[in-house]
Write an enzyme that holds these catalytic residues in place. Structure first.
Site, PDB file in Angstrom:
ATOM      1  N   LYS A 134       0.969  -1.237   0.134  1.00  0.00           N
ATOM      2  CA  LYS A 134       0.065  -0.008   0.076  1.00  0.00           C
ATOM      3  C   LYS A 134       0.951   1.286  -0.054  1.00  0.00           C
ATOM      4  O   LYS A 134       0.647   2.153   0.879  1.00  0.00           O
ATOM      5  CB  LYS A 134      -0.954  -0.299   1.054  1.00  0.00           C
ATOM      6  CG  LYS A 134      -1.709  -1.270   1.046  1.00  0.00           C
ATOM      7  CD  LYS A 134      -2.798  -0.988   2.315  1.00  0.00           C
ATOM      8  CE  LYS A 134      -3.582  -2.395   2.654  1.00  0.00           C
ATOM      9  NZ  LYS A 134      -4.134  -2.887   1.452  1.00  0.00           N
ATOM     10  N   CYS A 135       1.863   1.143  -0.950  1.00  0.00           N
ATOM     11  CA  CYS A 135       2.818   2.482  -0.850  1.00  0.00           C
ATOM     12  C   CYS A 135       2.630   3.311  -2.518  1.00  0.00           C
ATOM     13  O   CYS A 135       2.341   2.590  -3.331  1.00  0.00           O
ATOM     14  CB  CYS A 135       4.212   1.882  -0.658  1.00  0.00           C
ATOM     15  SG  CYS A 135       5.544   2.742  -1.099  1.00  0.00           S
ATOM     16  N   ALA A 136       3.128   4.383  -2.402  1.00  0.00           N
ATOM     17  CA  ALA A 136       3.116   5.060  -3.671  1.00  0.00           C
ATOM     18  C   ALA A 136       4.067   4.166  -4.679  1.00  0.00           C
ATOM     19  O   ALA A 136       3.871   4.318  -5.959  1.00  0.00           O
ATOM     20  CB  ALA A 136       3.666   6.493  -3.433  1.00  0.00           C
ATOM     21  N   PHE A 137       5.036   3.490  -4.198  1.00  0.00           N
ATOM     22  CA  PHE A 137       6.002   2.697  -5.159  1.00  0.00           C
ATOM     23  C   PHE A 137       5.416   1.458  -5.429  1.00  0.00           C
ATOM     24  O   PHE A 137       6.084   0.565  -6.148  1.00  0.00           O
ATOM     25  CB  PHE A 137       7.391   2.445  -4.564  1.00  0.00           C
ATOM     26  CG  PHE A 137       7.897   3.986  -4.231  1.00  0.00           C
ATOM     27  CD1 PHE A 137       8.085   4.937  -5.229  1.00  0.00           C
ATOM     28  CD2 PHE A 137       8.417   4.417  -2.950  1.00  0.00           C
ATOM     29  CE1 PHE A 137       8.581   6.187  -5.074  1.00  0.00           C
ATOM     30  CE2 PHE A 137       8.967   5.492  -2.608  1.00  0.00           C
ATOM     31  CZ  PHE A 137       9.173   6.617  -3.782  1.00  0.00           C
ATOM     32  N   THR A 138       4.221   0.804  -4.718  1.00  0.00           N
ATOM     33  CA  THR A 138       3.725  -0.296  -5.075  1.00  0.00           C
ATOM     34  C   THR A 138       3.768  -0.895  -6.552  1.00  0.00           C
ATOM     35  O   THR A 138       4.029  -1.798  -7.019  1.00  0.00           O
ATOM     36  CB  THR A 138       2.317  -0.594  -4.347  1.00  0.00           C
ATOM     37  OG1 THR A 138       2.691  -0.504  -2.760  1.00  0.00           O
ATOM     38  CG2 THR A 138       1.898  -2.156  -4.701  1.00  0.00           C
TER      39      THR A 138
END
Length: 161
Positions: free
Chosen positions: A35-39
């Site tokens: 659940k990360c912007a980098f996912t």
């Protein structure tokens, strides 16, 4: 000689995997989060894995919930999410800590061998470490470095027999 083959870790499914099983391969080790912007980098990591696995590349994902609580799920939930949303087929390991006193021994080794902007600390999810065929850490990449930007370094590492 200090190399990564002395360590082992638990896979998402619960079995223990010795990194010595990857001897002679190039490894890209990544601390991940669902659940990360980098996912979305999972897609790029899978693309690298598919393109280079026949030449000896292994991508190893290690979920971590230490940065903004961005991987709160169980190991089973994480595995299902990665497969369903990004088609991840590379090995995913059980959730670990990558910094602090409880950091997994693999990440203590990686950060000792390849310091980053914050020294030995890992800044955020999707920090990547490239390990050569001999088990030595070749390079460390920031979370913002997209997987496709690693291709030249991966090809160079794969070329070394």
């Amino acid at each position: 000689m200090s190399n990564i083959y002395q360590f082992e870790a638990e896979l998402l499914e619960g079995e223990t995997k010795a990194l010595a099983d990857y001897k002679g391969k190039v490894m890209l080790i990544v601390n991940t989060a669902s659940k990360c912007a980098f996912t979305p980098q999972f897609a790029g990591l899978e693309k690298l894995y598919e393109k280079y696995k026949s030449q000896g590349l292994e991508v190893l994902g290690f979920p971590c919930n230490q940065f903004g609580g961005q991987d709160p799920g169980t190991n089973k939930e994480i595995g299902a999410y990665c497969q369903r949303n990004y088609g991840v087929s590379f090995p995913m390991f059980a959730k670990v800590d990558v910094k602090g006193p409880e950091a997994h021994v693999i990440f203590r080794f990686l950060t000792r061998e390849a310091k980053g902007l914050l020294g030995r600390n890992i800044k955020w999810n999707f920090t990547k470490f490239l390990v050569g065929r001999n088990g030595e850490v070749l390079e460390r990449y920031a979370p913002t470095t997209k997987p496709d930007a690693l291709e030249a370094d991966i090809e160079k590492a794969l070329a070394k027999k």
